[in-house]
Design a protein around this motif. Structure first.
Motif, PDB file in Angstrom:
ATOM      1  N   THR A  17       0.847  -1.203   0.000  1.00 47.23           N
ATOM      2  CA  THR A  17       0.000   0.000   0.000  1.00 47.23           C
ATOM      3  C   THR A  17       0.878   1.247   0.000  1.00 47.23           C
ATOM      4  O   THR A  17       2.107   1.164  -0.006  1.00 47.23           O
ATOM      5  CB  THR A  17      -0.927   0.021   1.232  1.00 47.23           C
ATOM      6  N   GLY A  18       0.218   2.398   0.072  1.00 43.62           N
ATOM      7  CA  GLY A  18       0.915   3.672  -0.050  1.00 43.62           C
ATOM      8  C   GLY A  18       1.538   4.203   1.217  1.00 43.62           C
ATOM      9  O   GLY A  18       1.858   5.384   1.288  1.00 43.62           O
ATOM     10  N   ALA A  19       1.722   3.374   2.232  1.00 44.04           N
ATOM     11  CA  ALA A  19       2.489   3.816   3.400  1.00 44.04           C
ATOM     12  C   ALA A  19       3.968   3.832   3.028  1.00 44.04           C
ATOM     13  O   ALA A  19       4.394   3.171   2.070  1.00 44.04           O
ATOM     14  CB  ALA A  19       2.249   2.892   4.585  1.00 44.04           C
ATOM     15  N   THR A  45      -1.517  -1.318  -4.462  1.00 42.71           N
ATOM     16  CA  THR A  45      -2.500  -0.245  -4.648  1.00 42.71           C
ATOM     17  C   THR A  45      -1.866   0.852  -5.507  1.00 42.71           C
ATOM     18  O   THR A  45      -0.623   0.927  -5.609  1.00 42.71           O
ATOM     19  CB  THR A  45      -2.929   0.372  -3.298  1.00 42.71           C
ATOM     20  N   ALA A  47      -1.527   3.895  -4.709  1.00 41.50           N
ATOM     21  CA  ALA A  47      -0.672   4.700  -3.824  1.00 41.50           C
ATOM     22  C   ALA A  47       0.653   3.999  -3.562  1.00 41.50           C
ATOM     23  O   ALA A  47       1.686   4.650  -3.359  1.00 41.50           O
ATOM     24  CB  ALA A  47      -1.401   4.985  -2.502  1.00 41.50           C
ATOM     25  N   LEU A  50       2.954   4.922  -6.277  1.00 38.56           N
ATOM     26  CA  LEU A  50       3.430   6.304  -6.095  1.00 38.56           C
ATOM     27  C   LEU A  50       4.572   6.363  -5.081  1.00 38.56           C
ATOM     28  O   LEU A  50       5.625   6.969  -5.332  1.00 38.56           O
ATOM     29  CB  LEU A  50       2.248   7.172  -5.624  1.00 38.56           C
ATOM     30  N   THR A  51       4.392   5.722  -3.940  1.00 35.07           N
ATOM     31  CA  THR A  51       5.436   5.783  -2.903  1.00 35.07           C
ATOM     32  C   THR A  51       6.683   5.023  -3.352  1.00 35.07           C
ATOM     33  O   THR A  51       7.794   5.416  -3.016  1.00 35.07           O
ATOM     34  CB  THR A  51       4.950   5.243  -1.539  1.00 35.07           C
ATOM     35  N   GLN A  54       8.763   7.310  -5.242  1.00 32.46           N
ATOM     36  CA  GLN A  54       9.360   8.313  -4.368  1.00 32.46           C
ATOM     37  C   GLN A  54      10.532   7.743  -3.557  1.00 32.46           C
ATOM     38  O   GLN A  54      11.528   8.419  -3.322  1.00 32.46           O
ATOM     39  CB  GLN A  54       8.271   8.847  -3.412  1.00 32.46           C
ATOM     40  N   SER A  96      -0.843   0.870   5.001  1.00 31.59           N
ATOM     41  CA  SER A  96      -1.275   2.239   5.333  1.00 31.59           C
ATOM     42  C   SER A  96      -2.427   2.219   6.339  1.00 31.59           C
ATOM     43  O   SER A  96      -3.088   1.187   6.525  1.00 31.59           O
ATOM     44  CB  SER A  96      -1.734   2.953   4.062  1.00 31.59           C
ATOM     45  N   ARG A 131       2.348   1.319   9.196  1.00 33.60           N
ATOM     46  CA  ARG A 131       3.281   2.424   9.412  1.00 33.60           C
ATOM     47  C   ARG A 131       2.583   3.767   9.382  1.00 33.60           C
ATOM     48  O   ARG A 131       1.915   4.136   8.400  1.00 33.60           O
ATOM     49  CB  ARG A 131       4.389   2.429   8.347  1.00 33.60           C
ATOM     50  N   GLU A 132       2.724   4.484  10.463  1.00 38.13           N
ATOM     51  CA  GLU A 132       2.292   5.871  10.552  1.00 38.13           C
ATOM     52  C   GLU A 132       2.885   6.441  11.830  1.00 38.13           C
ATOM     53  O   GLU A 132       3.171   5.699  12.771  1.00 38.13           O
ATOM     54  CB  GLU A 132       0.747   5.974  10.594  1.00 38.13           C
TER      55      GLU A 132
END
Ligand SMILES: Cc1cc2nc3c(=O)[nH]c(=O)nc-3n(C[C@H](O)[C@H](O)[C@H](O)COP(=O)(O)O)c2cc1C
Length: 196
Positions: A17-19, A45, A47, A50-51, A54, A96, A131-132
């Motif tokens: 996921t996007g985490a 996903t 996201a 995208l991550t 990055q 995420s 993760r957050e």
């Protein structure tokens, strides 16, 4: 890569996921690939894609190449959407807060969430590398209630220092190995504590 005969109880669904945590995803996929008899099937996903861009120079195509197959997030009729498709379980790395909430509420509107829901209902292992930071009361409630299920493991990627890692890479490898232990994979990167 060696030629492997896969038993269905050694097929691991890997969700991404996007985490933050793409290096952990990549390392988990590598360790599964390198373990005789095991194989990974991947669901990302949008996201997560995208991550990944990055956080890593490893391309999406290279990541997909570490798994035996990759399912599109919206292919809700794919095999992992059904409990009759045998697997050893699922690891979501990184996971995420969005996907955590979806799993917690049983809101399965994409293949990754549906596969997690199936994993829980079939009593198979589900490992969530959540993760957050900071964690809100909502995040903590979702984790706490999922942790009550005996087949769910909440494993936030935590830094460890007692093994005196020389690099982030070493930490990533060791934590990826820990995420895979519940599936019976004892990778060489796993460090067993031998006491002080
Ligand atoms: C670079 C980047 C890092 C992110 N890190 C986190 C994170 O660590 N934890 C988290 O819950 N969301 C994080 N997000 C936000 C999620 O990507 C966003 O909530 C997304 O909707 C999650 O969707 P998914 O669960 O379908 O992948 C991050 C987003 C970006 C762009």
């Amino acid at each position: 890569m060696e030629n492997k005969e896969i038993k269905t109880d050694q097929r691991i669904i890997v969700g991404a996921t996007g985490a933050s945590g793409s290096p952990l995803l990549i390392e988990c996929l590598r360790q599964i690939r390198d373990t005789a008899g095991y194989e990974a099937e991947l669901i990302l996903t949008p996201a997560a894609e995208l991550t990944l861009r990055q956080e890593s120079d490893v391309t999406l195509e290279e990541v997909k190449g570490l798994a035996v197959r990759t399912y599109a997030i919206d292919s809700i009729g794919a095999p992992p959407a059904s409990g009759s498709y045998p697997t050893a379980g699922m690891v979501i790395v990184p996971c995420s807060m969005h996907t955590l909430a979806g799993i917690h509420s049983g809101f399965s509107d994409n293949l990754l969430l549906r596969a997690a829901d199936v994993t829980i209902k079939e009593g198979r292992r589900l490992v969530l590398a959540v993760r957050e930071s900071p964690l809100s009361a909502i995040h903590l409630r979702n984790m706490q209630e999922l942790a009550l299920l005996s087949n769910v493991k909440i494993m936030p990627p935590m830094m460890t220092f007692y093994n005196r890692p020389d690099s982030i890479d070493e930490m990533v490898k060791a934590f990826a190995a820990r995420l895979l232990l519940p599936f019976g994979i004892k990778h060489q990167e796993h460090r067993e504590w031998t006491g002080i």
